[in-house]
Design a protein around this motif. Structure first.
Motif, PDB file in Angstrom:
ATOM      1  N   GLU A  48     -16.012   1.681  16.477  1.00  0.00           N
ATOM      2  CA  GLU A  48     -14.748   2.406  15.781  1.00  0.00           C
ATOM      3  C   GLU A  48     -14.085   1.781  15.133  1.00  0.00           C
ATOM      4  O   GLU A  48     -12.943   1.778  14.797  1.00  0.00           O
ATOM      5  N   ALA A  49     -14.638   0.281  14.882  1.00  0.00           N
ATOM      6  CA  ALA A  49     -13.548  -0.665  14.983  1.00  0.00           C
ATOM      7  C   ALA A  49     -12.855  -0.479  12.865  1.00  0.00           C
ATOM      8  O   ALA A  49     -11.276  -1.316  12.728  1.00  0.00           O
ATOM      9  N   ALA A  50     -13.996  -0.036  12.156  1.00  0.00           N
ATOM     10  CA  ALA A  50     -13.368  -0.155  11.385  1.00  0.00           C
ATOM     11  C   ALA A  50     -11.971   1.679  10.429  1.00  0.00           C
ATOM     12  O   ALA A  50     -11.528   1.522   9.777  1.00  0.00           O
ATOM     13  N   GLN A  51     -11.678   2.175  11.979  1.00  0.00           N
ATOM     14  CA  GLN A  51     -11.153   3.595  11.723  1.00  0.00           C
ATOM     15  C   GLN A  51      -9.278   2.946  12.925  1.00  0.00           C
ATOM     16  O   GLN A  51      -8.963   3.648  12.979  1.00  0.00           O
ATOM     17  N   MET A  52      -9.937   1.428  13.046  1.00  0.00           N
ATOM     18  CA  MET A  52      -8.505   1.501  14.503  1.00  0.00           C
ATOM     19  C   MET A  52      -7.645   1.266  13.218  1.00  0.00           C
ATOM     20  O   MET A  52      -7.531   0.112  12.348  1.00  0.00           O
ATOM     21  N   PRO A  53      -6.631   1.453  13.397  1.00  0.00           N
ATOM     22  CA  PRO A  53      -4.812   1.673  12.862  1.00  0.00           C
ATOM     23  C   PRO A  53      -4.790  -0.134  13.084  1.00  0.00           C
ATOM     24  O   PRO A  53      -5.563  -1.361  13.550  1.00  0.00           O
ATOM     25  N   VAL A  54      -4.073  -0.498  11.871  1.00  0.00           N
ATOM     26  CA  VAL A  54      -3.971  -1.898  10.613  1.00  0.00           C
ATOM     27  C   VAL A  54      -2.272  -2.255  11.442  1.00  0.00           C
ATOM     28  O   VAL A  54      -1.901  -2.840  11.465  1.00  0.00           O
ATOM     29  N   LEU A  55      -1.323  -1.506  11.393  1.00  0.00           N
ATOM     30  CA  LEU A  55       0.417  -1.350  11.205  1.00  0.00           C
ATOM     31  C   LEU A  55       0.029  -0.051  12.925  1.00  0.00           C
ATOM     32  O   LEU A  55      -0.345   0.841  12.590  1.00  0.00           O
ATOM     33  N   VAL A  56       1.453  -0.865  13.206  1.00  0.00           N
ATOM     34  CA  VAL A  56       1.521   0.293  14.757  1.00  0.00           C
ATOM     35  C   VAL A  56       3.219   1.101  14.029  1.00  0.00           C
ATOM     36  O   VAL A  56       4.244   0.117  13.964  1.00  0.00           O
ATOM     37  N   VAL A  57       3.950   2.645  13.881  1.00  0.00           N
ATOM     38  CA  VAL A  57       4.755   2.637  13.481  1.00  0.00           C
ATOM     39  C   VAL A  57       5.459   3.549  14.930  1.00  0.00           C
ATOM     40  O   VAL A  57       4.539   4.870  14.776  1.00  0.00           O
ATOM     41  N   LEU A  58       6.523   2.371  15.519  1.00  0.00           N
ATOM     42  CA  LEU A  58       6.813   2.754  17.077  1.00  0.00           C
ATOM     43  C   LEU A  58       7.884   3.000  17.287  1.00  0.00           C
ATOM     44  O   LEU A  58       9.108   2.123  17.473  1.00  0.00           O
ATOM     45  N   VAL A  80      -2.008  -6.233  17.231  1.00  0.00           N
ATOM     46  CA  VAL A  80      -1.879  -5.572  15.459  1.00  0.00           C
ATOM     47  C   VAL A  80      -0.007  -5.329  15.362  1.00  0.00           C
ATOM     48  O   VAL A  80       0.644  -5.898  16.423  1.00  0.00           O
ATOM     49  N   PRO A  81       0.137  -5.359  13.866  1.00  0.00           N
ATOM     50  CA  PRO A  81       1.584  -5.406  13.555  1.00  0.00           C
ATOM     51  C   PRO A  81       2.793  -4.278  14.534  1.00  0.00           C
ATOM     52  O   PRO A  81       1.675  -2.861  14.321  1.00  0.00           O
ATOM     53  N   VAL A  82       3.789  -4.329  14.597  1.00  0.00           N
ATOM     54  CA  VAL A  82       4.269  -3.381  15.009  1.00  0.00           C
ATOM     55  C   VAL A  82       5.603  -3.047  14.643  1.00  0.00           C
ATOM     56  O   VAL A  82       6.348  -4.388  14.597  1.00  0.00           O
ATOM     57  N   ILE A  83       5.909  -1.924  13.428  1.00  0.00           N
ATOM     58  CA  ILE A  83       7.257  -1.683  13.561  1.00  0.00           C
ATOM     59  C   ILE A  83       7.772  -0.431  14.394  1.00  0.00           C
ATOM     60  O   ILE A  83       7.519   0.515  14.419  1.00  0.00           O
ATOM     61  N   PHE A  84       9.487  -1.156  14.577  1.00  0.00           N
ATOM     62  CA  PHE A  84      10.075  -0.087  15.759  1.00  0.00           C
ATOM     63  C   PHE A  84      11.093   0.574  15.064  1.00  0.00           C
ATOM     64  O   PHE A  84      11.815   0.836  14.096  1.00  0.00           O
ATOM     65  N   LEU A  85      11.211   2.293  15.945  1.00  0.00           N
ATOM     66  CA  LEU A  85      11.779   2.745  14.721  1.00  0.00           C
ATOM     67  C   LEU A  85      12.742   3.400  16.181  1.00  0.00           C
ATOM     68  O   LEU A  85      12.327   3.707  17.082  1.00  0.00           O
ATOM     69  N   THR A  86      14.185   2.816  15.757  1.00  0.00           N
ATOM     70  CA  THR A  86      14.859   3.837  16.687  1.00  0.00           C
ATOM     71  C   THR A  86      16.393   3.802  16.367  1.00  0.00           C
ATOM     72  O   THR A  86      17.177   4.159  15.345  1.00  0.00           O
ATOM     73  N   ARG A 118       8.227  -1.800   3.584  1.00  0.00           N
ATOM     74  CA  ARG A 118       8.474  -3.290   4.660  1.00  0.00           C
ATOM     75  C   ARG A 118       6.801  -3.158   6.080  1.00  0.00           C
ATOM     76  O   ARG A 118       6.268  -4.135   5.581  1.00  0.00           O
ATOM     77  N   ILE A 119       5.827  -1.538   5.395  1.00  0.00           N
ATOM     78  CA  ILE A 119       4.829  -2.234   5.989  1.00  0.00           C
ATOM     79  C   ILE A 119       3.595  -3.060   4.963  1.00  0.00           C
ATOM     80  O   ILE A 119       3.018  -3.746   5.683  1.00  0.00           O
ATOM     81  N   ARG A 120       3.865  -2.911   3.572  1.00  0.00           N
ATOM     82  CA  ARG A 120       2.846  -3.680   2.779  1.00  0.00           C
ATOM     83  C   ARG A 120       3.198  -5.388   3.151  1.00  0.00           C
ATOM     84  O   ARG A 120       2.709  -5.714   2.567  1.00  0.00           O
ATOM     85  N   VAL A 121       4.531  -5.495   2.843  1.00  0.00           N
ATOM     86  CA  VAL A 121       5.054  -6.809   3.118  1.00  0.00           C
ATOM     87  C   VAL A 121       4.346  -7.523   4.638  1.00  0.00           C
ATOM     88  O   VAL A 121       4.042  -8.445   4.427  1.00  0.00           O
ATOM     89  N   ILE A 122       4.873  -6.406   5.730  1.00  0.00           N
ATOM     90  CA  ILE A 122       4.310  -7.088   6.987  1.00  0.00           C
ATOM     91  C   ILE A 122       2.548  -6.998   6.464  1.00  0.00           C
ATOM     92  O   ILE A 122       2.441  -8.513   7.572  1.00  0.00           O
ATOM     93  N   LEU A 123       2.003  -6.628   6.554  1.00  0.00           N
ATOM     94  CA  LEU A 123       0.871  -6.293   6.265  1.00  0.00           C
ATOM     95  C   LEU A 123       0.373  -7.899   5.059  1.00  0.00           C
ATOM     96  O   LEU A 123      -0.891  -8.079   6.138  1.00  0.00           O
ATOM     97  N   ARG A 124       0.660  -8.058   4.523  1.00  0.00           N
ATOM     98  CA  ARG A 124       0.676  -8.849   3.476  1.00  0.00           C
ATOM     99  C   ARG A 124       0.453 -10.229   4.648  1.00  0.00           C
ATOM    100  O   ARG A 124       0.015 -11.188   4.716  1.00  0.00           O
ATOM    101  N   ARG A 125       1.513 -10.293   4.960  1.00  0.00           N
ATOM    102  CA  ARG A 125       1.930 -11.366   6.362  1.00  0.00           C
ATOM    103  C   ARG A 125       0.509 -11.755   6.991  1.00  0.00           C
ATOM    104  O   ARG A 125       0.423 -12.914   7.138  1.00  0.00           O
TER     105      ARG A 125
END
Length: 241
Positions: A48-58, A80-86, A118-125
């Motif tokens: 399932e590696a190909a389907q693993m998330p590339v980023l988490v919105v948490l 895996v990169p994480v963006i927090f929502l609060t 922001r997700i696109r910026v983080i994935l590039r980084r």
């Protein structure tokens, strides 16, 4: 194949708005409501590696556990990169989030389109961090008398006294930045820009936390050497040869 982004949010309306923005921008959203579900979805399984998330919105406020706890547990097995929502805007929450390994922090209410940007910026980084541009040569950096680092660029691996350092992504980038400027004092703002590009200047204290954890890992190998120098009111430097 579209890149999968995992949304961990217990409010369906918010999750739906994020999912719509992600699909519109070419991503494949996946939604769960609980922290345990998120951790299960992020553990790599054979085939399932190909389907693993590339980023988490948490979301920080989940029904079964804090999003901060989810991130702490996640960092034990994944970078895996994480963006927090609060819903909270307290600076201490943002500092804690970055210190435990989050890549960004978004306060509700927010624009889903801005979140996707922001997700696109983080994935590039993150792509740069995970696949360094060096050609694979080993950089040997003598520091503090007999101590020396070996930075194996292609593997994103660092050896200290010949022993491998188990570093997080940000610890690796922080040490790599200091190694690139031996003997030069880099301010917290400069380190934030080079390691946590895009993070607010008000979160410079997260640099101190990562330097502290990096020092602890170095001292576990050699308690007599502290190659990272603190310059009060200025920043940090790495001792030269």
């Amino acid at each position: 194949m579209s890149k999968t982004v995992l949304i961990v949010e217990d409010e369906q309306a918010i999750a739906d708005s994020i999912a719509y923005a992600l699909r519109t921008d070419g991503f494949a959203p996946r939604h769960v409501m609980l922290g345990e579900q998120a951790l299960a979805a992020l553990r790599p399984t054979p085939g399932e590696a190909a389907q693993m998330p590339v980023l988490v919105v948490l979301d920080v406020g989940l029904p079964d556990m804090s999003g901060l706890e989810v991130c702490r547990r996640l960092r034990q097995f994944s970078e895996v990169p994480v963006i927090f929502l609060t819903a909270r805007s307290d600076e201490i929450d943002r500092i804690v989030g970055l210190e435990i390994g989050a890549d960004d922090y978004v306060t509700k209410p927010f624009s889903p389109r801005e979140l996707v940007a922001r997700i696109r910026v983080i994935l590039r980084r993150a792509g740069v961090a995970q696949a360094p541009r060096e050609t694979g040569m080993t950089i040997v950096a003598p520091v503090a008398a007999s101590a020396r680092f070996e930075l194996r660029a292609l593997e994103a691996k660092v050896l200290f006294h010949g022993q491998p350092l188990d570093l997080t992504r940000y610890e690796y980038l922080l040490l790599k930045t200091l190694l690139a400027h031996p003997g030069h004092v880099l301010s917290r703002a400069q380190l934030m820009e080079r390691v946590w590009s895009g993070a607010p200047d008000t979160l410079e204290r997260t640099v101190d936390a990562h330097v502290k954890s990096l020092r602890a890992k170095l001292r576990a190998i050699d308690a007599q050497v502290d190659p990272i120098h603190t310059h009060r009111g200025l920043g940090y430097s790495l001792a030269g040869a």
